[in-house]
Design a protein around this motif. Structure first.
Motif, PDB file in Angstrom:
ATOM      1  N   ASN A 114       0.828  -1.199   0.000  1.00  0.00           N
ATOM      2  CA  ASN A 114       0.000   0.000   0.000  1.00  0.00           C
ATOM      3  C   ASN A 114       0.868   1.257   0.000  1.00  0.00           C
ATOM      4  OD1 ASN A 114      -2.812  -1.039   0.223  1.00  0.00           O
ATOM      5  ND2 ASN A 114      -1.945  -2.004   2.049  1.00  0.00           N
ATOM      6  N   GLY A 115       0.330   2.312  -0.564  1.00  0.00           N
ATOM      7  CA  GLY A 115       1.018   3.598  -0.618  1.00  0.00           C
ATOM      8  C   GLY A 115       0.101   4.624  -1.226  1.00  0.00           C
ATOM      9  N   ASN A 116       0.594   5.846  -1.376  1.00  0.00           N
ATOM     10  CA  ASN A 116      -0.212   6.898  -2.002  1.00  0.00           C
ATOM     11  C   ASN A 116      -0.506   6.551  -3.460  1.00  0.00           C
ATOM     12  OD1 ASN A 116      -0.127   8.444   0.329  1.00  0.00           O
ATOM     13  ND2 ASN A 116       1.711   9.575  -0.318  1.00  0.00           N
ATOM     14  N   SER A 117      -1.626   7.026  -3.954  1.00  0.00           N
ATOM     15  CA  SER A 117      -1.927   6.871  -5.375  1.00  0.00           C
ATOM     16  C   SER A 117      -0.921   7.683  -6.179  1.00  0.00           C
ATOM     17  CB  SER A 117      -3.350   7.344  -5.686  1.00  0.00           C
ATOM     18  OG  SER A 117      -4.283   6.527  -5.010  1.00  0.00           O
ATOM     19  N   TYR A 118      -0.585   7.193  -7.348  1.00  0.00           N
ATOM     20  CA  TYR A 118       0.406   7.856  -8.195  1.00  0.00           C
ATOM     21  C   TYR A 118      -0.075   9.217  -8.665  1.00  0.00           C
ATOM     22  CZ  TYR A 118       3.246   8.909 -12.311  1.00  0.00           C
ATOM     23  OH  TYR A 118       4.051   9.527 -13.226  1.00  0.00           O
ATOM     24  N   LYS A 119       0.806  10.230  -8.519  1.00  0.00           N
ATOM     25  CA  LYS A 119       0.532  11.571  -9.032  1.00  0.00           C
ATOM     26  C   LYS A 119       1.394  11.795 -10.263  1.00  0.00           C
ATOM     27  CE  LYS A 119      -0.309  13.443  -4.387  1.00  0.00           C
ATOM     28  NZ  LYS A 119       0.262  12.341  -3.594  1.00  0.00           N
ATOM     29  N   PHE A 120       0.799  12.296 -11.315  1.00  0.00           N
ATOM     30  CA  PHE A 120       1.434  12.440 -12.627  1.00  0.00           C
ATOM     31  C   PHE A 120       2.832  13.067 -12.532  1.00  0.00           C
ATOM     32  CE2 PHE A 120       2.021  14.574 -16.782  1.00  0.00           C
ATOM     33  CZ  PHE A 120       1.915  13.458 -17.605  1.00  0.00           C
TER      34      PHE A 120
END
Length: 516
Positions: free
Chosen positions: A45-51
């Protein structure tokens, strides 16, 4: 005809644009999202990918905030040293990941998996490119495959025990110079408050200058100064390190960084060329790292036709500096902090040193008899590892444990987390207890395996300079304890924060007393 040619040209341009557009879009979005899906399916788990940026903006912000303030004195400082990593692991658990731009990095904390990774360097390679590392160092640390094998073979002779014995004179000389300065500081009153970090930092640079370049060590000091500045500049550019083409962004830090890189290459090339000419003229010596390296390289060229190029020799010399000075100075200074906090161990170490050497000059052979000091240094390496994290990456689908890891995944081997893991070391994990190593490293780690303690890495790529580093650390601490006692000053600020290694951000202010 011209119309047809024009249409063909336009079609070619469109194809090229579409092709490169797809590559950029795949790099910046589709590939990261595919890797994110795999990670979540594996229970990570981790943060959602940011462009494009991933977690780098928040990462850089937390690092900047972390460096600004000290913490209360404690050996439990992982949340301070790795603020963003700690934030992610606290939020998502041990099986978590972060985004370095569009590249995901998953944490590996199981000693058995770490052992598997470090035992297979051809499958789990160094990340390429790795902006922070590649901007500062190269050489043996980052080369792979046949090139690494060749370089290791050429460099190995420089770190043979017999050559370390020869270089020990340079180590002792540099230590004596530093100790003499402290004797002058305490000459009037017998004691004084001093920030020992600049002295120890300069000592490590002096030692590597003398042992690497012999008579050219004054020029070597320039390398030490430039590389220190390069590390500071890297932190100024931290938020954009993983951006493509970031080296072309004309910030002041970026421009200065490029200038320093050219100056560093020029200084090293001058030193190496002088030595090569001297050796070819029969005047050179082979009693320092550069001389031994060049001699070994000449031999490799004679026997196999190909050795190391000038650029490759330069990269290895840069590595001598950053790896040889920073890691050792960190070990020495945190040992002084720990012995300032734990006077009983300072007294025990001094008693042993006086039994082995008295107040006389140190000798290389006698270092092996310093059992208590060796225990202390191992415990300091556990609590304050100079390198707190190793990174590896997959270039193809690779099996690890029961996982099949896709290509393009970075693996973070966070030794600082393992060194402070209660399951491995017990409830007293954050206490300074050198007796853990009273029966040696193997006995201290036999229940959890060798990669529960790997300050110099592990496997085929174990650090080539570990004996050099330990000899220098033992000699320095021994020479200090022969002449001084020390304790923390009230102005000491505890701040073990990683840069390339983990120096004290606000120095180490001690009260030192001359006991001779």
């Amino acid at each position: 005809m011209e119309t047809s040619m024009g249409k063909v040209a336009i079609a070619i341009v469109i194809v090229v644009i579409v092709r490169w557009g797809w590559k950029v879009l795949n790099w910046a979005w589709f590939k990261p999202k595919k890797l994110e899906k795999w990670l979540r399916n594996e229970g990570y788990n981790g943060n959602s990918y940011k462009f494009v940026f991933g977690d780098m903006i928040e990462f850089a912000k937390m690092v900047k905030q972390g460096r600004a303030e000290p913490i209360p004195i404690t050996h439990d400082f992982t949340s301070y040293a790795l603020p963003f990593d700690h934030h992610i692991i606290t939020k998502y658990g041990d099986k978590s990941f972060i985004w370095l731009g569009p590249n995901p990095r998953m944490y590996i904390r199981d000693p058995e998996l770490i052992k598997e990774i470090l035992s297979k360097p051809d499958e789990f390679k160094k990340p390429h490119p790795e902006p922070f590392r590649d901007s500062i160092i190269g050489g043996l640390l980052v080369t792979e495959g046949h090139k690494w094998t060749k370089h290791r073979k050429i460099i190995n002779p420089a770190f043979h025990i017999q050559n370390l014995k020869i270089m020990f004179k340079a180590i002792s000389s540099s230590c004596s110079d530093m100790v003499h300065k402290w004797e002058l500081l305490t000459a009037e009153s017998g004691s004084t408050e001093v920030d020992v970090w600049p002295y120890i930092d300069n000592l490590a640079g002096e030692v590597i200058s003398r042992t690497a370049f012999g008579s050219s060590y004054e020029e070597g000091r320039k390398i030490f100064k430039i590389q220190k500045e390069q590390i500071d500049l890297i932190f100024q550019m931290l938020f954009m390190l993983h951006l493509p083409g970031r080296r072309f962004i004309p910030t002041k830090a970026n421009i200065k960084f490029k200038q320093n890189r050219q100056e560093l290459k020029s200084v090293l090339m001058s030193i190496i060329n002088k030595r090569k000419k001297a050796i070819e003229g029969g005047e050179g010596n082979f009693d320092d790292l550069l001389g031994i390296l060049l001699q070994s390289n000449f031999k490799e060229i004679e026997e196999n036709g190909v050795g190391m190029s000038m650029d490759e020799v330069i990269e290895e010399c840069k590595l001598f500096y950053i790896a040889g000075s920073d890691t050792t100075s960190n070990l020495i200074v945190w040992t002084m902090v720990c012995l300032s906090l734990h006077h009983e161990w300072q007294a025990r170490a001094r008693e042993e040193i006086l039994q082995v050497f008295g107040t006389q000059e140190l000798d290389f052979e006698g270092l092996k008899n310093l059992k208590i000091l060796t225990m202390i240094l191992h415990e300091v390496l556990r609590l304050y590892p100079p390198v707190i994290m190793l990174s590896r990456a997959t270039t193809k689908e690779t099996k690890l444990g029961n996982m099949m890891i896709p290509p393009g995944m970075q693996l973070a081997l966070a030794m600082i987390h393992i060194n402070h893991d209660r399951e491995i070391w017990g409830e007293d994990v954050n206490e300074f207890k050198p007796e853990r190593f009273s029966e040696g490293v193997l006995n201290a780690t036999y229940l959890k395996g060798p990669t529960s303690f790997f300050p110099f890495s592990y496997g085929p790529r174990v650090c080539i300079g570990q004996n050099f580093a330990m000899a220098e650390a033992k000699a320095t601490i021994a020479m200090i304890l022969q002449r001084f006692s020390f304790e923390l000053s009230q102005s000491y600020k505890h701040a073990p924060f990683p840069v390339f290694t983990m120096p004290p951000q606000f120095g180490v202010h001690l009260i030192i007393r001359n006991i001779t």
